[in-house]
Design a protein around this motif. Structure first.
Motif, PDB file in Angstrom:
ATOM      1  N   GLY A  47       0.806  -1.204   0.000  1.00 42.45           N
ATOM      2  CA  GLY A  47       0.000   0.000   0.000  1.00 42.45           C
ATOM      3  C   GLY A  47       0.842   1.258   0.000  1.00 42.45           C
ATOM      4  O   GLY A  47       0.522   2.236  -0.691  1.00 42.45           O
ATOM      5  N   GLY A  48       1.947   1.248   0.761  1.00 38.96           N
ATOM      6  CA  GLY A  48       2.796   2.428   0.845  1.00 38.96           C
ATOM      7  C   GLY A  48       3.699   2.611  -0.352  1.00 38.96           C
ATOM      8  O   GLY A  48       3.895   3.738  -0.835  1.00 38.96           O
ATOM      9  N   LEU A  49       4.253   1.515  -0.887  1.00 34.25           N
ATOM     10  CA  LEU A  49       5.221   1.627  -1.978  1.00 34.25           C
ATOM     11  C   LEU A  49       4.569   1.715  -3.350  1.00 34.25           C
ATOM     12  O   LEU A  49       5.033   2.451  -4.225  1.00 34.25           O
ATOM     13  N   PHE A  50       3.498   0.933  -3.561  1.00 35.10           N
ATOM     14  CA  PHE A  50       2.924   0.839  -4.910  1.00 35.10           C
ATOM     15  C   PHE A  50       1.527   1.435  -5.030  1.00 35.10           C
ATOM     16  O   PHE A  50       1.020   1.596  -6.131  1.00 35.10           O
ATOM     17  N   GLY A  51       0.897   1.743  -3.887  1.00 36.89           N
ATOM     18  CA  GLY A  51      -0.478   2.207  -3.937  1.00 36.89           C
ATOM     19  C   GLY A  51      -0.670   3.465  -4.759  1.00 36.89           C
ATOM     20  O   GLY A  51      -1.671   3.609  -5.473  1.00 36.89           O
ATOM     21  N   GLY A  52       0.284   4.384  -4.701  1.00 37.84           N
ATOM     22  CA  GLY A  52       0.154   5.629  -5.443  1.00 37.84           C
ATOM     23  C   GLY A  52       0.251   5.458  -6.940  1.00 37.84           C
ATOM     24  O   GLY A  52      -0.177   6.337  -7.700  1.00 37.84           O
ATOM     25  N   ALA A  53       0.813   4.343  -7.395  1.00 37.64           N
ATOM     26  CA  ALA A  53       0.994   4.119  -8.830  1.00 37.64           C
ATOM     27  C   ALA A  53      -0.143   3.319  -9.443  1.00 37.64           C
ATOM     28  O   ALA A  53      -0.156   3.097 -10.653  1.00 37.64           O
ATOM     29  N   ILE A  54      -1.091   2.843  -8.632  1.00 39.32           N
ATOM     30  CA  ILE A  54      -2.171   1.985  -9.121  1.00 39.32           C
ATOM     31  C   ILE A  54      -3.489   2.744  -9.058  1.00 39.32           C
ATOM     32  O   ILE A  54      -3.859   3.294  -8.023  1.00 39.32           O
ATOM     33  N   GLU A  55      -4.168   2.790 -10.200  1.00 38.00           N
ATOM     34  CA  GLU A  55      -5.449   3.483 -10.271  1.00 38.00           C
ATOM     35  C   GLU A  55      -6.546   2.576  -9.721  1.00 38.00           C
ATOM     36  O   GLU A  55      -6.736   1.454 -10.179  1.00 38.00           O
ATOM     37  N   VAL A  56      -7.258   3.077  -8.733  1.00 35.22           N
ATOM     38  CA  VAL A  56      -8.328   2.313  -8.107  1.00 35.22           C
ATOM     39  C   VAL A  56      -9.624   2.537  -8.870  1.00 35.22           C
ATOM     40  O   VAL A  56      -9.974   3.677  -9.179  1.00 35.22           O
ATOM     41  N   PRO A  57     -10.353   1.469  -9.213  1.00 32.82           N
ATOM     42  CA  PRO A  57     -11.617   1.619  -9.935  1.00 32.82           C
ATOM     43  C   PRO A  57     -12.596   2.504  -9.175  1.00 32.82           C
ATOM     44  O   PRO A  57     -12.832   2.295  -7.987  1.00 32.82           O
ATOM     45  N   GLY A  58     -13.139   3.497  -9.860  1.00 30.07           N
ATOM     46  CA  GLY A  58     -14.103   4.389  -9.224  1.00 30.07           C
ATOM     47  C   GLY A  58     -13.478   5.402  -8.293  1.00 30.07           C
ATOM     48  O   GLY A  58     -14.187   6.095  -7.561  1.00 30.07           O
ATOM     49  N   GLY A  59     -12.143   5.483  -8.292  1.00 28.18           N
ATOM     50  CA  GLY A  59     -11.469   6.403  -7.391  1.00 28.18           C
ATOM     51  C   GLY A  59     -11.354   5.834  -5.993  1.00 28.18           C
ATOM     52  O   GLY A  59     -11.646   4.676  -5.735  1.00 28.18           O
ATOM     53  N   GLY A  60     -10.937   6.652  -5.067  1.00 27.66           N
ATOM     54  CA  GLY A  60     -10.775   6.191  -3.696  1.00 27.66           C
ATOM     55  C   GLY A  60      -9.348   5.771  -3.412  1.00 27.66           C
ATOM     56  O   GLY A  60      -8.487   5.765  -4.304  1.00 27.66           O
ATOM     57  N   GLY A  61      -9.094   5.414  -2.163  1.00 29.81           N
ATOM     58  CA  GLY A  61      -7.751   5.038  -1.760  1.00 29.81           C
ATOM     59  C   GLY A  61      -7.429   3.592  -2.089  1.00 29.81           C
ATOM     60  O   GLY A  61      -8.309   2.726  -2.142  1.00 29.81           O
ATOM     61  N   LEU A 189      -0.177 -14.476  -8.061  1.00 33.14           N
ATOM     62  CA  LEU A 189      -0.855 -14.608  -9.348  1.00 33.14           C
ATOM     63  C   LEU A 189      -2.361 -14.535  -9.105  1.00 33.14           C
ATOM     64  O   LEU A 189      -3.094 -15.507  -9.207  1.00 33.14           O
ATOM     65  N   SER A 190      -2.821 -13.351  -8.744  1.00 35.17           N
ATOM     66  CA  SER A 190      -4.206 -13.160  -8.343  1.00 35.17           C
ATOM     67  C   SER A 190      -4.578 -11.698  -8.563  1.00 35.17           C
ATOM     68  O   SER A 190      -3.776 -10.897  -9.063  1.00 35.17           O
ATOM     69  N   ASN A 191      -5.796 -11.359  -8.156  1.00 39.76           N
ATOM     70  CA  ASN A 191      -6.254  -9.973  -8.272  1.00 39.76           C
ATOM     71  C   ASN A 191      -6.114  -9.212  -6.957  1.00 39.76           C
ATOM     72  O   ASN A 191      -6.733  -8.173  -6.777  1.00 39.76           O
ATOM     73  N   VAL A 192      -5.314  -9.744  -6.035  1.00 45.52           N
ATOM     74  CA  VAL A 192      -5.172  -9.118  -4.724  1.00 45.52           C
ATOM     75  C   VAL A 192      -4.540  -7.736  -4.840  1.00 45.52           C
ATOM     76  O   VAL A 192      -4.978  -6.781  -4.189  1.00 45.52           O
ATOM     77  N   PHE A 193      -3.520  -7.602  -5.691  1.00 48.27           N
ATOM     78  CA  PHE A 193      -2.760  -6.358  -5.763  1.00 48.27           C
ATOM     79  C   PHE A 193      -3.045  -5.546  -7.028  1.00 48.27           C
ATOM     80  O   PHE A 193      -3.010  -4.323  -6.991  1.00 48.27           O
TER      81      PHE A 193
END
Length: 267
Positions: A47-61, A189-193
């Protein structure tokens, strides 16, 4: 001996093994606590290292999206602990000693299952507490939230039997390392991240059908937290498949685990 008394003795034997496993954990609380904290560290790292680079569906954190997947990952990580505990008992001759006693053949594996389920409930509670501290919330009321936690524990119950069979089949504690190497690729190999749509088509299809992905998608749905809007059949039917996958795993691995335990000395 009547059928009723046989069942009663089986339950009593199972509880005896469960208490034995819980007592072992009480003697090494540090190791158990690390197992609970490790998934929290993974969530903080991603969450801290990669969260800012991943677009969350519908916005949000990103944490709002990540935490339901990490709940599923938490129950998945417990597979390694089950494998190691079962293999260690078998290698030290503890399992053979149990088999020589007048006790139910199911009690040893069932007792391990009950103890690990109790451990998983605490580990999941720790992860939920961390998620709440990081700003994650469920948005669909207590009923769907309880259903989501039920699906998570159902997946853990199914994976327990996978771990028990793998532990009984391993030649010794050193053999578990080879199996553990496979746990991490399956987990990631999942949709977790990330969205499986960002992967190559064939790899994304495998990720979507991963039982871990199915459960993660289902609990996101029930929690009302953001999820990737894939149009595949498995994603559109995530909730029923989050029930079907664990039931299939239990149907396959539970009888195999009991059979392996009964024939352990013959292999």
């Amino acid at each position: 001996m009547t059928a009723l008394s046989t069942v009663g003795w089986a339950f009593a034997d199972t509880w005896t093994i469960t208490r034995r496993d819980l007592n072992h954990w009480a003697l090494r609380p540090g190791t158990v606590a690390i197992g609970w904290i490790f998934p929290v560290m993974i969530a903080l790292m991603f969450g801290g290292l990669f969260g800012g680079a991943i677009e969350v569906p519908g916005g949000g954190g990103y944490f709002d999206f990540l935490m339901p997947g990490m709940f599923a990952m938490t129950v998945f990580f417990g597979l390694e602990n089950t494998m190691m505990a079962v293999t260690t008992d078998a290698a030290k001759g503890v399992t053979d000693r149990f088999r020589s006693m007048p006790m139910s053949s199911l009690a040893v594996v069932a007792g391990r299952c009950v103890a690990d389920m109790l451990n998983s409930v605490v580990g999941l509670a720790v992860m939920v507490g961390a998620g709440l501290a990081l700003g994650w919330r469920w948005h669909e009321g207590p009923g769907p939230a309880l259903a989501a936690f039920g699906l998570l524990l159902l997946l853990r119950f199914a994976l327990l039997w996978v771990g028990i069979l793998a532990g009984l089949a391993a030649g010794g504690p050193e053999s578990v390392t080879a199996v553990q190497i496979l746990v991490w690729p399956v987990g990631f190999l999942s949709n977790v991240f990330v969205d499986p749509a960002t992967m190559p088509f064939w790899l994304g299809a495998i990720a979507e059908w991963n039982p871990l992905s199915v459960t993660a998608a289902a609990v996101r749905d029930l929690f009302g937290t953001p999820g990737f809007e894939a149009g595949s059949w498995i994603t559109l039917n995530a909730i029923p498949m989050a029930v079907a996958w664990p039931l299939l795993l239990v149907a396959v691995f539970l009888p195999l685990s009991v059979r392996k335990y009964r024939h352990l000395s013959r292999t």
